[in-house]
Design an enzyme around this catalytic site. Structure first.
Site, PDB file in Angstrom:
ATOM      1  N   ASN A 112       0.724  -4.568   1.046  1.00 21.80           N
ATOM      2  CA  ASN A 112       1.732  -3.615   1.520  1.00 21.80           C
ATOM      3  C   ASN A 112       1.976  -3.658   3.034  1.00 21.80           C
ATOM      4  O   ASN A 112       3.085  -3.391   3.484  1.00 21.80           O
ATOM      5  CB  ASN A 112       1.406  -2.200   1.036  1.00 21.80           C
ATOM      6  CG  ASN A 112       0.019  -1.753   1.411  1.00 21.80           C
ATOM      7  OD1 ASN A 112      -0.893  -2.560   1.532  1.00 21.80           O
ATOM      8  ND2 ASN A 112      -0.149  -0.473   1.601  1.00 21.80           N
ATOM      9  N   GLY A 185      -7.713  -3.215  -0.794  1.00 19.18           N
ATOM     10  CA  GLY A 185      -6.967  -3.267  -2.053  1.00 19.18           C
ATOM     11  C   GLY A 185      -7.280  -2.069  -2.921  1.00 19.18           C
ATOM     12  O   GLY A 185      -7.717  -1.021  -2.439  1.00 19.18           O
ATOM     13  N   SER A 186      -7.084  -2.251  -4.211  1.00 22.52           N
ATOM     14  CA  SER A 186      -7.232  -1.132  -5.142  1.00 22.52           C
ATOM     15  C   SER A 186      -8.702  -0.854  -5.449  1.00 22.52           C
ATOM     16  O   SER A 186      -9.567  -1.723  -5.295  1.00 22.52           O
ATOM     17  CB  SER A 186      -6.496  -1.454  -6.441  1.00 22.52           C
ATOM     18  OG  SER A 186      -7.017  -2.647  -6.978  1.00 22.52           O
ATOM     19  N   GLU A 207     -11.945  -1.212   1.730  1.00 30.16           N
ATOM     20  CA  GLU A 207     -10.854  -0.328   2.153  1.00 30.16           C
ATOM     21  C   GLU A 207      -9.964  -0.133   0.940  1.00 30.16           C
ATOM     22  O   GLU A 207      -9.135  -0.991   0.625  1.00 30.16           O
ATOM     23  CB  GLU A 207     -10.078  -0.974   3.311  1.00 30.16           C
ATOM     24  CG  GLU A 207     -10.874  -1.135   4.591  1.00 30.16           C
ATOM     25  CD  GLU A 207     -11.047   0.180   5.347  1.00 30.16           C
ATOM     26  OE1 GLU A 207     -10.265   1.122   5.123  1.00 30.16           O
ATOM     27  OE2 GLU A 207     -12.001   0.273   6.153  1.00 30.16           O
ATOM     28  N   CYS A 241      -1.068   2.989   1.833  1.00 36.00           N
ATOM     29  CA  CYS A 241      -2.301   3.554   1.261  1.00 36.00           C
ATOM     30  C   CYS A 241      -2.593   4.951   1.766  1.00 36.00           C
ATOM     31  O   CYS A 241      -3.211   5.750   1.077  1.00 36.00           O
ATOM     32  CB  CYS A 241      -3.482   2.636   1.549  1.00 36.00           C
ATOM     33  SG  CYS A 241      -3.739   2.375   3.298  1.00 36.00           S
ATOM     34  N   GLU A 329      -2.908   6.973  -8.240  1.00 34.83           N
ATOM     35  CA  GLU A 329      -2.217   6.817  -6.949  1.00 34.83           C
ATOM     36  C   GLU A 329      -0.769   6.401  -7.226  1.00 34.83           C
ATOM     37  O   GLU A 329      -0.527   5.511  -8.047  1.00 34.83           O
ATOM     38  CB  GLU A 329      -2.945   5.714  -6.172  1.00 34.83           C
ATOM     39  CG  GLU A 329      -2.390   5.454  -4.809  1.00 34.83           C
ATOM     40  CD  GLU A 329      -3.116   4.290  -4.121  1.00 34.83           C
ATOM     41  OE1 GLU A 329      -3.952   3.626  -4.753  1.00 34.83           O
ATOM     42  OE2 GLU A 329      -2.822   4.057  -2.945  1.00 34.83           O
TER      43      GLU A 329
HETATM   44  P1  NAD Z   1      -5.112  -5.282  -5.344  1.00 33.44           P
HETATM   45  O1  NAD Z   1      -6.465  -4.709  -5.492  1.00 33.44           O
HETATM   46  O2  NAD Z   1      -4.330  -5.558  -6.563  1.00 33.44           O
HETATM   47  O3  NAD Z   1      -5.185  -6.666  -4.542  1.00 33.44           O
HETATM   48  C1  NAD Z   1      -5.897  -6.807  -3.330  1.00 33.44           C
HETATM   49  C2  NAD Z   1      -6.405  -8.229  -3.212  1.00 33.44           C
HETATM   50  O4  NAD Z   1      -7.285  -8.515  -4.273  1.00 33.44           O
HETATM   51  C3  NAD Z   1      -5.305  -9.284  -3.257  1.00 33.44           C
HETATM   52  O5  NAD Z   1      -5.563 -10.243  -2.240  1.00 33.44           O
HETATM   53  C4  NAD Z   1      -5.426  -9.879  -4.640  1.00 33.44           C
HETATM   54  O6  NAD Z   1      -5.112 -11.250  -4.667  1.00 33.44           O
HETATM   55  C5  NAD Z   1      -6.894  -9.695  -4.976  1.00 33.44           C
HETATM   56  N1  NAD Z   1      -7.123  -9.440  -6.395  1.00 33.44           N
HETATM   57  C6  NAD Z   1      -6.321  -8.779  -7.268  1.00 33.44           C
HETATM   58  N2  NAD Z   1      -6.873  -8.734  -8.486  1.00 33.44           N
HETATM   59  C7  NAD Z   1      -8.053  -9.382  -8.406  1.00 33.44           C
HETATM   60  C8  NAD Z   1      -9.099  -9.680  -9.332  1.00 33.44           C
HETATM   61  N3  NAD Z   1      -9.029  -9.296 -10.600  1.00 33.44           N
HETATM   62  N4  NAD Z   1     -10.167 -10.378  -8.893  1.00 33.44           N
HETATM   63  C9  NAD Z   1     -10.251 -10.767  -7.616  1.00 33.44           C
HETATM   64  N5  NAD Z   1      -9.289 -10.531  -6.694  1.00 33.44           N
HETATM   65  C10 NAD Z   1      -8.207  -9.838  -7.069  1.00 33.44           C
HETATM   66  O7  NAD Z   1      -4.341  -4.291  -4.351  1.00 33.44           O
HETATM   67  P2  NAD Z   1      -2.864  -4.382  -3.816  1.00 33.44           P
HETATM   68  O8  NAD Z   1      -1.923  -4.166  -4.944  1.00 33.44           O
HETATM   69  O9  NAD Z   1      -2.679  -5.587  -2.962  1.00 33.44           O
HETATM   70  O10 NAD Z   1      -2.816  -3.119  -2.854  1.00 33.44           O
HETATM   71  C11 NAD Z   1      -2.613  -1.837  -3.315  1.00 33.44           C
HETATM   72  C12 NAD Z   1      -3.876  -1.019  -3.311  1.00 33.44           C
HETATM   73  O11 NAD Z   1      -4.585  -1.222  -2.109  1.00 33.44           O
HETATM   74  C13 NAD Z   1      -3.611   0.462  -3.353  1.00 33.44           C
HETATM   75  O12 NAD Z   1      -4.568   1.076  -4.149  1.00 33.44           O
HETATM   76  C14 NAD Z   1      -3.757   0.896  -1.930  1.00 33.44           C
HETATM   77  O13 NAD Z   1      -4.078   2.246  -1.765  1.00 33.44           O
HETATM   78  C15 NAD Z   1      -4.853   0.010  -1.466  1.00 33.44           C
HETATM   79  N6  NAD Z   1      -4.785  -0.174  -0.031  1.00 33.44           N
HETATM   80  C16 NAD Z   1      -5.792   0.319   0.733  1.00 33.44           C
HETATM   81  C17 NAD Z   1      -5.722   0.186   2.114  1.00 33.44           C
HETATM   82  C18 NAD Z   1      -6.787   0.728   3.013  1.00 33.44           C
HETATM   83  O14 NAD Z   1      -6.752   0.412   4.190  1.00 33.44           O
HETATM   84  N7  NAD Z   1      -7.741   1.495   2.526  1.00 33.44           N
HETATM   85  C19 NAD Z   1      -4.644  -0.469   2.687  1.00 33.44           C
HETATM   86  C20 NAD Z   1      -3.652  -0.964   1.870  1.00 33.44           C
HETATM   87  C21 NAD Z   1      -3.731  -0.823   0.503  1.00 33.44           C
END
Ligand code: NAD
Length: 454
Positions: A112, A185-186, A207, A241, A329
């Site tokens: 994002n 990520g999530s 994070e 996020c 979320e």
């Molecule tokens: P995501 O968890 O889907 O992906 C994050 C990363 O993980 C990506 O690089 C992706 O390639 C990798 N990934 C995805 N699925 C995977 C798996 N099964 N195994 C290994 N790696 C995998 O998250 P997103 O959709 O990119 O981001 C959205 C989420 O991230 C939301 O929940 C948001 O709140 C959170 N977020 C948190 C912060 C923070 O600073 N705390 C910042 C931005 C986003």
């Protein structure tokens, strides 16, 4: 990947990244490379999800430059050894801790804010003296490609490399041994990362996300609240996020609050054609989001266009904690508003949900602010504002529990990629005989007495 990690580890062991001048030079280089290529990076992200160059520069690059500038200014102090007290049993001696780099670090980014979320941790990792493999999110594919090109053209991959890819590539990376994993990520993928890291006892920073509440009490300045809250909610089309996920508003100010929100949305003019409103990242997220719009509860907005991946800024009213939009979320431009009668009851409801990353409190009453800060468990937040706490590099940024583990930005980022080496330094001019043979009750008595003075 194995080969790349092996080469990075070899380079780390040459000790070059440990030199302060090396770190400063790499940070300066990163800033120059980014500044010179800002327009290309902005074009890439615009292609991915129509994020405007104003927003990209203001919410991504300026934050990275600030991190770099602070690291350049403070690196000498951050890396210096810090004296600590020496207890009596060790007299005469000196004790100190000295921050050390961890080694080969893996940084996994979210989509994002793809530049900021990938490169701010990289700044911290460089400042701390590590080598880095960055795996940006694959969803904004042009952005990921642009980062890969720029980094591989300007940095030696034994020091800093970008590995592109999605789940298979990340899974393969996670099977390798790293000295630090920094994941954004999530929550669900955070658990996968944490499990994989445990196999190698690799330290992690997670994070993650969550539902960030915004409390609007009867003592809030309604006009200013609506202005700041609407800006933070619909920034990046709600795909932030730390965007306020939902609002808890005191019933006595619900109507003026909703009207003020409507006025602010209309003032901002978030039309698809305008460059102040990003697209939803992909069809999957678009479909997920429109299912959260309950037509009976729409106070404002509610329309959408699948061909453009556009969802109008939407406010839902008369929402309850049981509604579908309150289960996960939202991460999009939909703002549920829940009215409450009693602040303690509203706090209790929030306590039932997983810990949010951020929490926002709009109130002029100190007692209400203190109550929410004390009683709700959250990672970071703001009073009478939203989102802006992320821009202060002196505030550690991170979640707690389901919303994450550890934090970063500024010195906290440097610490996230370092460990503290503790050293006791003894001179040779004195050695007390107490711990040596022949042992006696008298000696033990002295040892016990001395341990009492620390
Ligand atoms: P995501 O968890 O889907 O992906 C994050 C990363 O993980 C990506 O690089 C992706 O390639 C990798 N990934 C995805 N699925 C995977 C798996 N099964 N195994 C290994 N790696 C995998 O998250 P997103 O959709 O990119 O981001 C959205 C989420 O991230 C939301 O929940 C948001 O709140 C959170 N977020 C948190 C912060 C923070 O600073 N705390 C910042 C931005 C986003």
């Amino acid at each position: 990947m194995q080969e790349l990690i092996k080469r990075q580890r070899y380079f780390f062991n040459t000790n070059r990244t440990k030199g302060i001048s090396f770190r400063l030079a790499q940070l300066k280089k990163l800033e120059i490379v980014l500044r010179q290529n800002e327009h290309l990076l902005c074009e890439a992200i615009y292609k991915d999800f129509k994020k405007s160059s104003f927003e990209t520069k203001a919410t991504e690059f300026e934050l990275i430059y600030q991190e770099i500038k602070l690291a350049l200014k403070k690196l000498k102090y951050w890396t210096s050894r810090k004296r600590v007290t020496t207890n009596l049993i060790n007299f005469p001696a000196q004790s100190y801790v000295v921050p050390q780099p961890l080694g080969v670090c893996l940084v996994i980014g979210a989509w994002n804010y793809p530049y900021q979320l990938s490169l701010s941790p990289v700044v911290s990792a460089i400042a701390a003296g590590n080598t880095i493999i960055l795996k940006p999110s694959e969803l904004p594919s042009e952005t990921s490609k642009a980062m890969k090109k720029l980094i591989s053209e300007n940095f030696d991959e034994t020091f800093f490399a970008v590995v592109e890819g999605g789940i298979p590539e990340t899974t393969e990376l996670l099977q390798q041994k790293f000295d630090k994993i920094f994941f954004t990520g999530s929550t669900s993928v955070g658990k996968i990362v944490y499990k994989a890291a445990a196999e190698n006892l690799t330290p992690v920073t997670l994070e993650l996300g969550g539902k960030c509440p915004a409390f609007v009490t009867a003592a809030a300045n309604i006009k200013m609240t609506a202005k700041r809250l609407i800006w933070g909610k619909f920034l990046n089309a709600g795909q932030t996020c730390i965007a306020p996920d939902y609002v808890l508003v005191h019933h006595s100010v619900e109507n003026p609050f909703l009207e003020a929100c409507k006025t602010e949305i209309e003032k901002a003019n978030y039309a698809f054609e305008n460059d102040n409103y990003a697209q939803i990242i992909n069809d999957k997220n678009f479909q997920r989001l429109i299912r959260l719009i309950d037509a009976d509860k729409v106070y404002y907005g509610g329309s959408y266009d699948a061909t453009k991946r556009y969802i109008q800024p939407t406010i839902l009213q008369k929402v309850s904690f049981e509604d579908v939009c309150m289960q996960d979320e939202i991460f999009g431009p939909i703002l549920p508003v829940i009215s409450y009668q009693d602040l303690s009851e509203a706090v209790r409801q929030v306590q039932q949900l997983p810990n949010p990353l951020s929490c926002y409190i709009f109130s002029e009453k100190v007692s209400e602010r203190q109550k929410i800060v004390r009683e709700v468990t959250f990672g970071c937040g703001a009073i009478n504002d939203v989102v802006m706490h992320i821009t202060n590099p002196y505030l550690p940024f991170g979640g707690v529990g389901n919303s994450g583990m550890g934090n970063y930005h500024g010195e906290a980022g440097f610490k996230a990629f370092s460990y503290e080496k503790s050293i006791l330094r003894k001179p040779n001019w004195l050695e007390l005989p107490l711990k040596y043979s022949p042992l006696s009750k008298k000696k033990l008595g002295w040892i016990r007495r001395i341990f009492n003075y620390f």
